[in-house]
Design a protein around this motif. Sequence first.
Motif, mmCIF file in Angstrom:
data_model
loop_
_atom_site.group_PDB
_atom_site.id
_atom_site.type_symbol
_atom_site.label_atom_id
_atom_site.label_comp_id
_atom_site.label_asym_id
_atom_site.label_seq_id
_atom_site.Cartn_x
_atom_site.Cartn_y
_atom_site.Cartn_z
ATOM 1 N N ILE A 32 52.558 44.489 42.250
ATOM 2 C CA ILE A 32 52.443 44.280 40.805
ATOM 3 C C ILE A 32 52.831 45.610 40.174
ATOM 4 O O ILE A 32 52.193 46.636 40.421
ATOM 5 N N ALA A 33 53.878 45.607 39.384
ATOM 6 C CA ALA A 33 54.490 46.853 38.919
ATOM 7 C C ALA A 33 53.725 47.485 37.766
ATOM 8 O O ALA A 33 53.047 46.788 36.996
ATOM 9 N N PRO A 34 53.837 48.810 37.614
ATOM 10 C CA PRO A 34 53.268 49.480 36.440
ATOM 11 C C PRO A 34 53.821 48.864 35.164
ATOM 12 O O PRO A 34 55.014 48.566 35.063
ATOM 13 N N GLY A 35 52.962 48.645 34.199
ATOM 14 C CA GLY A 35 53.381 48.069 32.926
ATOM 15 C C GLY A 35 53.469 46.556 32.910
ATOM 16 O O GLY A 35 53.667 45.954 31.853
ATOM 17 N N GLN A 36 53.306 45.924 34.073
ATOM 18 C CA GLN A 36 53.455 44.467 34.145
ATOM 19 C C GLN A 36 52.254 43.751 33.536
ATOM 20 O O GLN A 36 51.115 44.156 33.713
ATOM 21 N N GLN A 37 52.527 42.669 32.813
ATOM 22 C CA GLN A 37 51.454 41.863 32.241
ATOM 23 C C GLN A 37 50.916 40.917 33.305
ATOM 24 O O GLN A 37 51.670 40.384 34.129
ATOM 25 N N LEU A 38 49.617 40.701 33.292
ATOM 26 C CA LEU A 38 48.982 39.783 34.233
ATOM 27 C C LEU A 38 48.686 38.461 33.533
ATOM 28 O O LEU A 38 47.930 38.426 32.561
ATOM 29 N N GLY A 39 49.290 37.393 34.018
ATOM 30 C CA GLY A 39 49.034 36.072 33.468
ATOM 31 C C GLY A 39 47.881 35.418 34.200
ATOM 32 O O GLY A 39 47.951 35.230 35.414
ATOM 33 N N GLU A 40 46.819 35.088 33.487
ATOM 34 C CA GLU A 40 45.617 34.556 34.132
ATOM 35 C C GLU A 40 45.872 33.242 34.859
ATOM 36 O O GLU A 40 45.391 33.033 35.974
ATOM 37 N N VAL A 41 46.630 32.349 34.249
ATOM 38 C CA VAL A 41 46.857 31.037 34.853
ATOM 39 C C VAL A 41 47.582 31.188 36.189
ATOM 40 O O VAL A 41 47.163 30.634 37.208
ATOM 41 N N GLU A 42 48.656 31.948 36.204
ATOM 42 C CA GLU A 42 49.435 32.116 37.425
ATOM 43 C C GLU A 42 48.652 32.894 38.477
ATOM 44 O O GLU A 42 48.697 32.570 39.666
ATOM 45 N N LEU A 43 47.929 33.908 38.041
ATOM 46 C CA LEU A 43 47.155 34.720 38.977
ATOM 47 C C LEU A 43 46.031 33.896 39.598
ATOM 48 O O LEU A 43 45.774 33.994 40.811
ATOM 49 N N ALA A 44 45.366 33.077 38.797
ATOM 50 C CA ALA A 44 44.304 32.219 39.329
ATOM 51 C C ALA A 44 44.874 31.233 40.347
ATOM 52 O O ALA A 44 44.252 30.950 41.380
ATOM 53 N N ARG A 45 46.082 30.719 40.064
ATOM 54 C CA ARG A 45 46.720 29.788 40.994
ATOM 55 C C ARG A 45 47.059 30.478 42.312
ATOM 56 O O ARG A 45 46.802 29.947 43.392
ATOM 57 N N GLN A 46 47.627 31.674 42.218
ATOM 58 C CA GLN A 46 48.020 32.399 43.416
ATOM 59 C C GLN A 46 46.821 32.770 44.283
ATOM 60 O O GLN A 46 46.892 32.715 45.509
ATOM 61 N N LEU A 47 45.741 33.147 43.636
ATOM 62 C CA LEU A 47 44.555 33.582 44.380
ATOM 63 C C LEU A 47 43.637 32.424 44.762
ATOM 64 O O LEU A 47 42.730 32.599 45.576
ATOM 65 N N GLY A 48 43.864 31.276 44.157
ATOM 66 C CA GLY A 48 43.039 30.111 44.478
ATOM 67 C C GLY A 48 41.618 30.244 43.967
ATOM 68 O O GLY A 48 40.663 29.854 44.664
ATOM 69 N N VAL A 49 41.463 30.813 42.764
ATOM 70 C CA VAL A 49 40.130 30.989 42.186
ATOM 71 C C VAL A 49 40.111 30.412 40.780
ATOM 72 O O VAL A 49 41.153 30.159 40.170
ATOM 73 N N SER A 50 38.908 30.219 40.258
ATOM 74 C CA SER A 50 38.774 29.723 38.892
ATOM 75 C C SER A 50 38.892 30.880 37.907
ATOM 76 O O SER A 50 38.847 32.059 38.277
ATOM 77 N N ARG A 51 39.019 30.556 36.645
ATOM 78 C CA ARG A 51 39.279 31.578 35.633
ATOM 79 C C ARG A 51 38.088 32.523 35.447
ATOM 80 O O ARG A 51 38.279 33.704 35.129
ATOM 81 N N GLY A 52 36.860 32.026 35.633
ATOM 82 C CA GLY A 52 35.677 32.859 35.427
ATOM 83 C C GLY A 52 35.638 34.074 36.353
ATOM 84 O O GLY A 52 35.603 35.222 35.886
ATOM 85 N N PRO A 53 35.632 33.849 37.676
ATOM 86 C CA PRO A 53 35.630 34.994 38.601
ATOM 87 C C PRO A 53 36.873 35.866 38.459
ATOM 88 O O PRO A 53 36.804 37.078 38.642
ATOM 89 N N LEU A 54 38.002 35.243 38.121
ATOM 90 C CA LEU A 54 39.225 36.016 37.928
ATOM 91 C C LEU A 54 39.038 37.012 36.789
ATOM 92 O O LEU A 54 39.335 38.208 36.933
ATOM 93 N N ARG A 55 38.532 36.538 35.664
ATOM 94 C CA ARG A 55 38.347 37.416 34.514
ATOM 95 C C ARG A 55 37.349 38.522 34.821
ATOM 96 O O ARG A 55 37.531 39.668 34.401
ATOM 97 N N GLU A 56 36.292 38.184 35.562
ATOM 98 C CA GLU A 56 35.296 39.196 35.918
ATOM 99 C C GLU A 56 35.923 40.270 36.819
ATOM 100 O O GLU A 56 35.683 41.468 36.646
ATOM 101 N N GLY A 57 36.746 39.837 37.772
ATOM 102 C CA GLY A 57 37.410 40.784 38.662
ATOM 103 C C GLY A 57 38.374 41.681 37.916
ATOM 104 O O GLY A 57 38.426 42.895 38.139
ATOM 105 N N LEU A 58 39.133 41.094 36.996
ATOM 106 C CA LEU A 58 40.083 41.883 36.204
ATOM 107 C C LEU A 58 39.367 42.830 35.254
ATOM 108 O O LEU A 58 39.860 43.921 34.973
ATOM 109 N N GLN A 59 38.195 42.417 34.782
ATOM 110 C CA GLN A 59 37.408 43.298 33.910
ATOM 111 C C GLN A 59 36.972 44.546 34.664
ATOM 112 O O GLN A 59 36.936 45.647 34.108
ATOM 113 N N ARG A 60 36.670 44.394 35.945
ATOM 114 C CA ARG A 60 36.298 45.557 36.757
ATOM 115 C C ARG A 60 37.462 46.549 36.836
ATOM 116 O O ARG A 60 37.250 47.764 36.755
ATOM 117 N N LEU A 61 38.651 46.026 36.996
ATOM 118 C CA LEU A 61 39.825 46.904 37.078
ATOM 119 C C LEU A 61 40.123 47.558 35.734
ATOM 120 O O LEU A 61 40.640 48.670 35.683
#
Length: 219
Positions: A32-61
């Motif tokens: 994932i390149a510097p400056g790249q935008q993270l799309g929640e829908v696509e990222l959740a699909r790729q990781l196989g997780v729901s939006r809630g845990p995804l958002r919590e994980g991204l909030q940590r970062l």
Amino acid sequence: MTPAAELQPLAQETTASRVASTVREAIALGHIAPGQQLGEVELARQLGVSRGPLREGLQRLTQEGILIARRNRGLFVIDMTPERVRDVYTARQAVERGAADEVHARGDARSTGSALLSVVEQMERATQGTDDQQVTDADLAFHELLVERSHSSRLIWMHRTLITETRMCLNALVPTYASNAARVTEHRAIADAFAAGDLVQTDRLLVAHMRDGVDRLLP
């Protein structure tokens, strides 16, 4: 000591924690390149997780400073701006010089130099191949080992907080070297200074190494 019967069960790693670890590693490796935008829908699909845990994980970062939230636009990976690059190398220099000083003070410089030379040999073998990532892995391992040999829990912790941004910088450094042999030479000189028990030379080479990194990234 607390009786075993009173110890609490260890908490299992949460989905949010695994999301943070996976995305952090992908950023560090340049997937994932510097400056790249993270799309929640696509990222959740790729990781196989729901939006809630995804958002919590991204909030940590975001709290770690690896992601940045832009109002009405979403989350983006940080850009390695000139100011950020200088700041990362300033912090690395302070931590690694402190670690080197501690290694010498403990009388452990020669054995540390020997251990570091083993990593340099791994780096040199990696240069014979075509995978620059292996050279970068050895580069990072060299500096991690240097700090670990200080046996300072605070310096080790401080260094680990810089790992992702350090790897981002190291990835960007690859095209600036005419050959990976130059990277090997720089690290071998530092290891040799430890092996010789020469604190002044060790410190001088660490400062020069960090300045060289900044100069290569910000010509």
